[in-house]
Design a protein around this motif. Structure first.
Motif, PDB file in Angstrom:
ATOM      1  N   ARG A  27      -8.175  -3.704  12.697  1.00 51.11           N
ATOM      2  CA  ARG A  27      -6.199  -3.813  12.202  1.00 51.11           C
ATOM      3  C   ARG A  27      -5.761  -4.643  13.362  1.00 51.11           C
ATOM      4  NH1 ARG A  27      -3.855   2.715  11.882  1.00 51.11           N
ATOM      5  NH2 ARG A  27      -5.146   2.530   9.952  1.00 51.11           N
ATOM      6  N   LEU A 282       4.335  -3.727   6.483  1.00 51.74           N
ATOM      7  CA  LEU A 282       5.632  -3.544   6.395  1.00 51.74           C
ATOM      8  C   LEU A 282       5.347  -1.828   5.423  1.00 51.74           C
ATOM      9  CD1 LEU A 282       6.954  -7.172   5.946  1.00 51.74           C
ATOM     10  CD2 LEU A 282       8.145  -4.601   6.676  1.00 51.74           C
ATOM     11  N   THR A 283       4.558  -1.618   5.269  1.00 53.69           N
ATOM     12  CA  THR A 283       4.541  -0.451   4.763  1.00 53.69           C
ATOM     13  C   THR A 283       4.467   1.243   6.225  1.00 53.69           C
ATOM     14  OG1 THR A 283       1.820  -0.762   4.245  1.00 53.69           O
ATOM     15  CG2 THR A 283       3.644  -0.416   2.862  1.00 53.69           C
ATOM     16  N   ILE A 329       1.621 -12.563   5.708  1.00 49.69           N
ATOM     17  CA  ILE A 329       1.585 -11.582   4.419  1.00 49.69           C
ATOM     18  C   ILE A 329       0.539 -12.152   3.444  1.00 49.69           C
ATOM     19  CG2 ILE A 329       2.612 -10.748   2.609  1.00 49.69           C
ATOM     20  CD1 ILE A 329       5.381 -12.276   3.829  1.00 49.69           C
ATOM     21  N   LEU A 330       0.256 -13.074   2.763  1.00 52.83           N
ATOM     22  CA  LEU A 330      -1.096 -13.398   1.987  1.00 52.83           C
ATOM     23  C   LEU A 330      -2.170 -12.922   3.107  1.00 52.83           C
ATOM     24  CD1 LEU A 330       0.023 -16.683   0.667  1.00 52.83           C
ATOM     25  CD2 LEU A 330      -0.255 -14.149  -0.449  1.00 52.83           C
ATOM     26  N   ARG A 333      -2.755  -9.123   3.243  1.00 55.16           N
ATOM     27  CA  ARG A 333      -2.567  -8.542   2.241  1.00 55.16           C
ATOM     28  C   ARG A 333      -4.177  -8.711   1.897  1.00 55.16           C
ATOM     29  NH1 ARG A 333      -2.195  -5.162  -0.986  1.00 55.16           N
ATOM     30  NH2 ARG A 333      -2.865  -5.114  -2.957  1.00 55.16           N
ATOM     31  N   THR A 336      -6.302  -6.299   3.631  1.00 50.73           N
ATOM     32  CA  THR A 336      -5.683  -4.459   3.159  1.00 50.73           C
ATOM     33  C   THR A 336      -6.605  -4.748   1.833  1.00 50.73           C
ATOM     34  OG1 THR A 336      -4.015  -5.081   2.549  1.00 50.73           O
ATOM     35  CG2 THR A 336      -3.839  -4.290   3.965  1.00 50.73           C
ATOM     36  N   ARG A 339     -10.538  -4.158   2.511  1.00 54.58           N
ATOM     37  CA  ARG A 339     -10.735  -2.662   3.229  1.00 54.58           C
ATOM     38  C   ARG A 339     -10.911  -1.581   2.326  1.00 54.58           C
ATOM     39  NH1 ARG A 339      -6.283  -2.268   7.132  1.00 54.58           N
ATOM     40  NH2 ARG A 339      -6.857  -3.724   8.686  1.00 54.58           N
ATOM     41  N   LYS A 340     -10.129  -2.122   1.250  1.00 58.24           N
ATOM     42  CA  LYS A 340     -10.445  -0.807   0.402  1.00 58.24           C
ATOM     43  C   LYS A 340     -11.136  -0.962  -1.001  1.00 58.24           C
ATOM     44  CE  LYS A 340      -5.435  -0.401  -1.502  1.00 58.24           C
ATOM     45  NZ  LYS A 340      -4.336  -0.557  -2.581  1.00 58.24           N
TER      46      LYS A 340
END
Lengths: 341, 364
Positions: A27, A282-283, A329-330, A333, A336, A339-340
């Motif tokens: 993070r 932002l989440t 933002i990209l 994105r 994340t 990471r998934k």
């Protein structure tokens, strides 16, 4: 990259390490990217404007002087965004605070010592009210703080349609005061912003309240099921944001020495942009106060570079901010997404 | 019995509160302006407070209708104000470059350029939201921030004024005794309603808003639907941009459509469309936009200082939102509402949870 190298090292040594890994895991990467961008931009500026005095330490310190109010506002926004909410009333509260204080100091002749706590209390109370409505009536933060935006901007105009310039002696002295360091000097506003930064870092990263904010932002239902005081934390977060906005308003008032109903229009977007560029999701639930600092510094540096460039028009600031926002933002994105998997 | 049940049916209709607020606002005007509802004919044009409410509310209705569909998919579009500014700037700068600004073909070409730019903005928003999976509020924030800069770049930071009769028609002209913009709005609303309620499109939009992943699994191309919706919203904003710049015969990159996104979202919310997505009401949105415009007009006509406009607007937002909140109604009116902590009502996306779990694995 460096973060992934960090993680296995921290992993084996028990519970403190796992906490460390959670705090300093990948993070941290967005913050590092932003910090790297800031340094790259700074070096770029150095090489381009060396002859115009870009390299002087004071130019760097001016970033804090010129953006102290934005830093404070963005720190408030960080709390809200970290909890998974959003606060659109920031700019309006800033504008209202400049107007309110200018009116009390100039029009009513109240001493600054009384006006400052009053303005802070009004801002915090506004935030509290918004938080109360958001939590108790389950209305989306977006729409409640939008009402707050209209309300505070309207109250500005109710106080006066004209701008009020402040000639009060104590405000003047405060605004003029410079505290010198070895390298240069900082204004009172910049110092206050740095203190707020330190306090926010401590509160968000090292206190129980800060952990609750992260937990709620991470997953509200889980936080509720774990027995965290959802309502209290949410309301507190908006109160903090209201307080920070009012404080930012005071700093802005000091910086510009006037109250104007049109001050700080759209500053909530600058604040949100700074938070996003600083790597906060932002989440909610992920990010650092320090990232927000770098977000503000990057935005401030864009402004300085455009000033140094001289020929570029001010609307390039908006375009550059938008492009940066998009890039970050990209980056977030893709991170994340990786990471998934 | 029957009257009470009919009354219940009426008060529970989704348009009841918006229409009630609108009627109440209109009635407030009567003591101050006795001839508020009168409409008279001058020079073959209809004049009156009601006509001007519709005329000045036209751009807002357009933007709000586009916004309704975006919100129905669970998104939000903050960039509409900037799109308004970009469209106006492009169109006006093209027209002002012409030797003869009254040439019909040039005006049409200019409008085409403006609208294409608007749709491209929508495509970009839709791409970021649907393909890249970025939160709508932040994806559209990009154009909201950068768009005004682009609009100022196009107009070179100036306010471009034009003098074109055919272009003037869209936002300021009259046709068949009514303002021309009314026809444009009526056409857009009619097409939207026909597309969403006479075809399955509306259902698909609601399905995507309700649960995008489930919709994809049952075979709805939710990505394509979302992109289309953002493009439609931007197109509506583009038309509103033409209207605004035509009405003032000028393009102002900085102020055209300023805060219209907020007004539009407000209109959608007043109209009863949930910001969570999954259902929408075009009729409600039109009423909502009219409420906002009536509020503005009322404030002007009853002689309240205009600067309090925003305070009133805030009050209306709060009142309408509170009335729509089931929890508020339960607390205040004691009406039947959800009891206890509503875990299911919390507007949380499942994404962060899914996101957090694998992260733990990585850092373990």
């Amino acid at each position: 990259m460096s973060a992934t190298a960090q993680t296995p090292k921290a992993a084996p040594s028990g519970s403190t390490a796992s906490r460390g890994a959670r705090l300093l895991g990948d993070r941290r990467l967005p913050v590092l990217v932003t910090a790297g961008l800031f340094i790259a931009m700074y070096i770029g500026g150095l090489s381009r404007y060396q002859n115009y005095g870009f390299g002087e330490p004071q130019v760097f310190l001016n970033l804090f002087i010129d953006n102290g109010y934005l830093l404070v506002a963005a720190i408030g926004a960080t709390f809200v965004i970290m909890s998974g909410g959003i606060d659109l009333s920031v700019g309006s509260v800033i504008g209202f605070t400049t107007m309110f204080t200018a009116w009390l100091v100039e029009g009513q002749g109240l001493p600054l010592l009384l006006v400052v706590p009053l303005a802070l209390a009004v801002g915090a109370f506004g935030g509290f009210l918004m938080g109360y409505v958001i939590h108790n009536f389950e209305i989306q933060p977006f729409i409640v703080t939008l009402a707050g935006l209209f309300l505070f901007r309207g109250l500005c105009l109710v106080i006066s349609k004209e701008s009020i310039s402040i000639s009060d002696a104590s405000v003047g002295t405060l605004a003029q005061t410079r505290v010198s360091f070895g390298l240069g000097e900082l204004s009172i506003g910049a110092l206050v912003a740095l203190v707020v930064l330190g306090v926010a870092c401590y509160v968000l990263h090292y206190t129980r309240f800060g952990r609750r904010v992260y937990a709620i932002g991470g997953n509200e239902q889980s936080a509720l099921l774990m027995g965290l005081p959802l309502g209290g934390t949410k309301i507190a977060v908006y109160t903090v944001s209201g307080f920070c906005s009012a404080l930012a308003g005071l700093l802005f008032m000091l910086y510009i020495q006037s109250g104007d109903p049109l001050h700080a229009i759209g500053m909530e977007l600058d604040a949100i942009a700074a938070v996003v560029i600083g790597g906060t999701l932002l989440t909610g639930g992920s990010g650092y106060v320090l990232g927000t600092l770098f977000g503000v510094l990057v935005l401030g540096l864009i402004k300085s570079v455009i000033t140094f460039e001289g020929t570029l028009s001010s609307w390039w600031t908006k375009i550059a901010t938008g492009v940066l926002l998009c890039a970050f933002i990209l980056i977030q994105r893709t991170m994340t997404a990786r990471r998934k998997t | 019995m029957t009257t009470t049940s009919r009354w219940r049916a009426l008060t529970h209709h989704h348009l009841f509160w918006p229409v009630a607020v609108l009627i109440a606002l209109l009635l407030v005007n009567v003591p101050f302006t006795p001839d508020f509802f009168s409409i008279n004919m001058t020079d073959g044009h209809l004049y009156g407070s009601l006509v001007s409410i519709v005329l000045f509310g036209s751009p807002l209705i357009l933007v709000a209708v586009g916004m309704t569909l975006v919100i129905a998919t669970g998104g939000i579009d903050l960039s509409v104000g900037a799109v308004v500014a970009i469209t106006g700037a492009l169109t006006c700068s093209y027209i002002s470059d012409q030797a003869d600004q009254n040439t019909l073909s040039a005006v049409f070409l200019a409008m085409g350029i403006g609208l294409v730019a608007a749709v491209v903005c929508g495509l970009w928003n839709g791409f970021l939201v649907a393909r890249m999976g970025i939160q709508p509020i932040i994806a559209t924030l990009i154009i909201m921030v950068a768009g005004r800069g682009v609009a100022q770049l196009i107009t070179d930071g100036q306010i471009i004024t034009i003098n074109s009769e055919p272009y003037k028609l869209i936002g300021g002209g009259y046709w068949l005794t009514l303002p021309f913009s009314v026809f444009v709005v009526a056409a857009v609303v009619a097409v939207t309603v026909a597309l969403t309620r006479r075809t399955a499109l509306g259902l698909l939009v609601e399905s995507v808003g309700g649960n995008a992943e489930a919709s994809r699994l049952v075979g709805i191309r939710s990505t394509r639907i979302k992109i289309m919706v953002y493009m439609f919203c931007a197109l509506c904003a583009g038309i509103a941009g033409l209207m605004i710049s035509s009405n003032t015969s000028a393009a102002d990159g900085n102020n055209a459509g300023l805060w219209i996104e907020l007004d539009a979202i407000l209109a959608v919310v007043i109209g009863g469309t949930s910001l969570l997505g999954g259902r929408f009401s075009i009729g409600g949105t039109v009423v909502g936009a009219l409420v906002i415009q009536t509020l503005t007009t009322t404030i002007y006509t009853i002689g309240v200082p205009t600067q309090t406009n925003l305070v009133f607007k805030a009050a209306v937002v709060i009142v309408v939102c509170l009335l729509q909140s089931p929890k508020f109604r339960a607390k205040v009116f004691g009406a039947k509402g959800p009891k206890g902590p509503r875990l299911d009502a919390a507007p949380v996306e499942p994404a962060p949870a899914a996101d957090a779990a694998p992260k733990m694995e990585v850092s373990r």
